[in-house]
Design a protein around this motif. Structure first.
Motif, PDB file in Angstrom:
ATOM      1  N   ALA A 253       7.137 -27.572  76.428  1.00  0.00           N
ATOM      2  CA  ALA A 253       7.149 -28.232  77.728  1.00  0.00           C
ATOM      3  C   ALA A 253       7.584 -29.678  77.564  1.00  0.00           C
ATOM      4  CB  ALA A 253       5.759 -28.182  78.363  1.00  0.00           C
ATOM      5  N   SER A 254       8.335 -30.144  78.532  1.00  0.00           N
ATOM      6  CA  SER A 254       8.669 -31.563  78.613  1.00  0.00           C
ATOM      7  C   SER A 254       7.797 -32.181  79.703  1.00  0.00           C
ATOM      8  CB  SER A 254      10.145 -31.744  78.951  1.00  0.00           C
ATOM      9  OG  SER A 254      10.449 -33.115  79.146  1.00  0.00           O
ATOM     10  N   TYR A 255       7.057 -33.235  79.351  1.00  0.00           N
ATOM     11  CA  TYR A 255       6.192 -33.899  80.318  1.00  0.00           C
ATOM     12  C   TYR A 255       6.423 -35.401  80.230  1.00  0.00           C
ATOM     13  CZ  TYR A 255       2.062 -35.430  82.857  1.00  0.00           C
ATOM     14  OH  TYR A 255       1.216 -36.038  83.765  1.00  0.00           O
ATOM     15  N   ARG A 256       6.887 -35.982  81.331  1.00  0.00           N
ATOM     16  CA  ARG A 256       7.250 -37.404  81.384  1.00  0.00           C
ATOM     17  C   ARG A 256       8.211 -37.757  80.251  1.00  0.00           C
ATOM     18  NH1 ARG A 256       1.662 -40.604  83.190  1.00  0.00           N
ATOM     19  NH2 ARG A 256       1.387 -39.477  85.163  1.00  0.00           N
ATOM     20  N   GLY A 257       9.098 -36.820  79.962  1.00  0.00           N
ATOM     21  CA  GLY A 257      10.121 -37.049  78.950  1.00  0.00           C
ATOM     22  C   GLY A 257       9.741 -36.656  77.543  1.00  0.00           C
ATOM     23  N   TYR A 258       8.455 -36.400  77.284  1.00  0.00           N
ATOM     24  CA  TYR A 258       7.996 -36.091  75.921  1.00  0.00           C
ATOM     25  C   TYR A 258       7.893 -34.585  75.722  1.00  0.00           C
ATOM     26  CZ  TYR A 258       7.396 -40.969  74.936  1.00  0.00           C
ATOM     27  OH  TYR A 258       7.662 -42.295  74.715  1.00  0.00           O
ATOM     28  N   ARG A 259       8.368 -34.121  74.570  1.00  0.00           N
ATOM     29  CA  ARG A 259       8.578 -32.697  74.340  1.00  0.00           C
ATOM     30  C   ARG A 259       7.731 -32.188  73.171  1.00  0.00           C
ATOM     31  NH1 ARG A 259      13.899 -31.535  76.676  1.00  0.00           N
ATOM     32  NH2 ARG A 259      14.531 -33.448  77.729  1.00  0.00           N
ATOM     33  N   CYS A 260       7.043 -31.083  73.408  1.00  0.00           N
ATOM     34  CA  CYS A 260       6.234 -30.451  72.374  1.00  0.00           C
ATOM     35  C   CYS A 260       6.739 -29.036  72.137  1.00  0.00           C
ATOM     36  CB  CYS A 260       4.764 -30.430  72.773  1.00  0.00           C
ATOM     37  SG  CYS A 260       4.461 -29.316  74.154  1.00  0.00           S
ATOM     38  N   GLU A 261       6.126 -28.335  71.196  1.00  0.00           N
ATOM     39  CA  GLU A 261       6.633 -27.021  70.783  1.00  0.00           C
ATOM     40  C   GLU A 261       5.489 -26.132  70.326  1.00  0.00           C
ATOM     41  OE1 GLU A 261       9.623 -25.583  67.187  1.00  0.00           O
ATOM     42  OE2 GLU A 261      10.015 -27.467  68.231  1.00  0.00           O
ATOM     43  N   ILE A 262       5.579 -24.851  70.651  1.00  0.00           N
ATOM     44  CA  ILE A 262       4.607 -23.872  70.170  1.00  0.00           C
ATOM     45  C   ILE A 262       5.333 -22.555  69.920  1.00  0.00           C
ATOM     46  CG2 ILE A 262       3.953 -23.243  72.550  1.00  0.00           C
ATOM     47  CD1 ILE A 262       1.188 -22.463  71.483  1.00  0.00           C
TER      48      ILE A 262
END
Length: 367
Positions: free
Chosen positions: A225-234
């Motif tokens: 998900a990208s949230y306020r420009g910041y991206r994570c991964e699972i």
């Protein structure tokens, strides 16, 4: 937040001045966003001798991500003509700057030549990866955005696992996951969602196809998900319909052990390549030498693939407050494979060790 952006630009300006440049031109969008608070399409940032200017090819609108730092001057180019990078170099020359540091790794050859033709007396220096280096260590506001993004990804994946999967295509499942990310508050997917079933499971970067989920398949999913420009991964792997076969259990346990070894080695001061080695040697000791991913993990932030790179030849050591992925996997051609992927933040042992952001179970579930 204005103080945050001013502090970031001050740090960069100090690096530029140490290299002999009083001004700098930032053109890579993620770097513009990091220093200015937003990165309108085509915009560049000039760290000037007198003031910092965000140059945009058109007027700002409400659809852009983030808001510009109020301490910046916004300069909108008239009409559709003109290159903001060239205009920024012209502004720097007008301030009697002797040199301008530019991101040579991002500027095209054509753009570089255009700048030189407009300001031939201005010396162009290479800023290299100075901004990317500043971005490696995140502040708690950035980590909070990653944490929320991870929660959204966990929610989307959890809801999918409660639905009927047999008979649905990889492509359909990927689209549904991306829709659920947005439903739960994400800006959008952090990258193209990967869903692999049967012989496609466990392939890194697999693009979903029209293959349908079948009983007994491995199902591997990688999303973010990208949230306020910041991206994570699972990334997770499951078995469809029935109890897993012995070979599936053995392969899953092996990759899980490798992933755990990588996670446990995430300590401040650990060498990047040692983290990779911790996970890789578990897989290699079981005879899996060919076809392993080129790296065990990487940094995340405003981009899904940032420094550091947790790879065999990577140089450098981890710091606290650096978010990274740990994502080992094994793919057996014609049979399928397993991939387990988490986003974590490096923390010292005194603070509880690495912080796990993606918390969906890593138990081998039969769905």
């Amino acid at each position: 937040m204005s103080e945050v952006y001013v502090t970031r630009r001050t740090k960069l300006r100090a690096r530029c001045q140490a290299g002999g440049s009083a001004t700098a031109l930032i053109s890579r969008p993620a770097n513009v966003r990091y220093l200015a608070g937003t990165a309108p399409r085509g915009a560049v940032l000039l760290l000037g001798a007198g003031e910092d200017v965000l140059l945009c090819p058109g007027p700002l609108d409400d659809r852009m991500d983030g808001r510009p730092d109020e301490a910046l001057r916004i300069h909108t180019l008239p009409g559709a003509a003109g290159d903001p990078a060239v205009a920024a170099a012209d502004l720097a020359a007008g301030e009697n700057a002797g040199s301008l540091a530019v991101e040579e790794h991002h500027l095209t050859v054509g753009r570089h030549r255009a700048i030189r033709s407009v300001v031939p007396r201005l010396r162009l220096a290479d800023l290299a990866g100075a901004v990317e280096q500043l971005r490696v260590i995140k502040d708690e506001e950035e980590i909070s955005c990653l944490r929320i993004g991870a929660e959204i990804a966990d929610q989307a994946l959890g809801e999918l696992l409660e639905s009927i999967l047999v008979g649905r295509t990889e492509r359909h499942l990927a689209l549904e996951l991306e829709r659920r990310l947005v439903d739960h508050g994400a800006d959008g997917p952090a990258f193209a969602t990967s869903v692999g079933t049967g012989p496609n499971a466990g392939r890194p970067g697999h693009r979903p196809t029209d293959r349908r989920v079948e009983e007994g398949d491995f199902l591997s999913v990688c999303l973010g998900a990208s949230y306020r420009g910041y991206r994570c991964e699972i990334g997770r792997t499951f078995v469809i319909g029935t109890s897993p076969a012995d070979w599936q259990i053995d392969l899953y346990d092996l990759v899980f052990a490798a992933q755990r070894a990588g996670r446990e080695s995430l300590t401040p001061g650990a060498a990047y390549r040692d983290v990779d080695r911790a996970a890789r040697q578990v897989l290699e000791s079981a005879g899996h030498h060919e076809g392993l991913p080129t790296l065990t993990g990487h940094g995340v932030g405003l981009e899904i693939d940032e420094d550091p790179q947790l790879a065999p030849a990577a140089m450098g050591k981890l710091d606290a407050c650096v978010p990274v992925t740990v994502e080992p996997g094994v793919h057996l051609p014609g049979r399928g494979g397993v991939r387990i992927d988490d986003t974590l933040v490096v923390r010292p042992e005194a603070d509880g060790g690495p912080e796990l952001l993606t918390i969906t179970t890593k138990e081998l579930l039969a769905l």
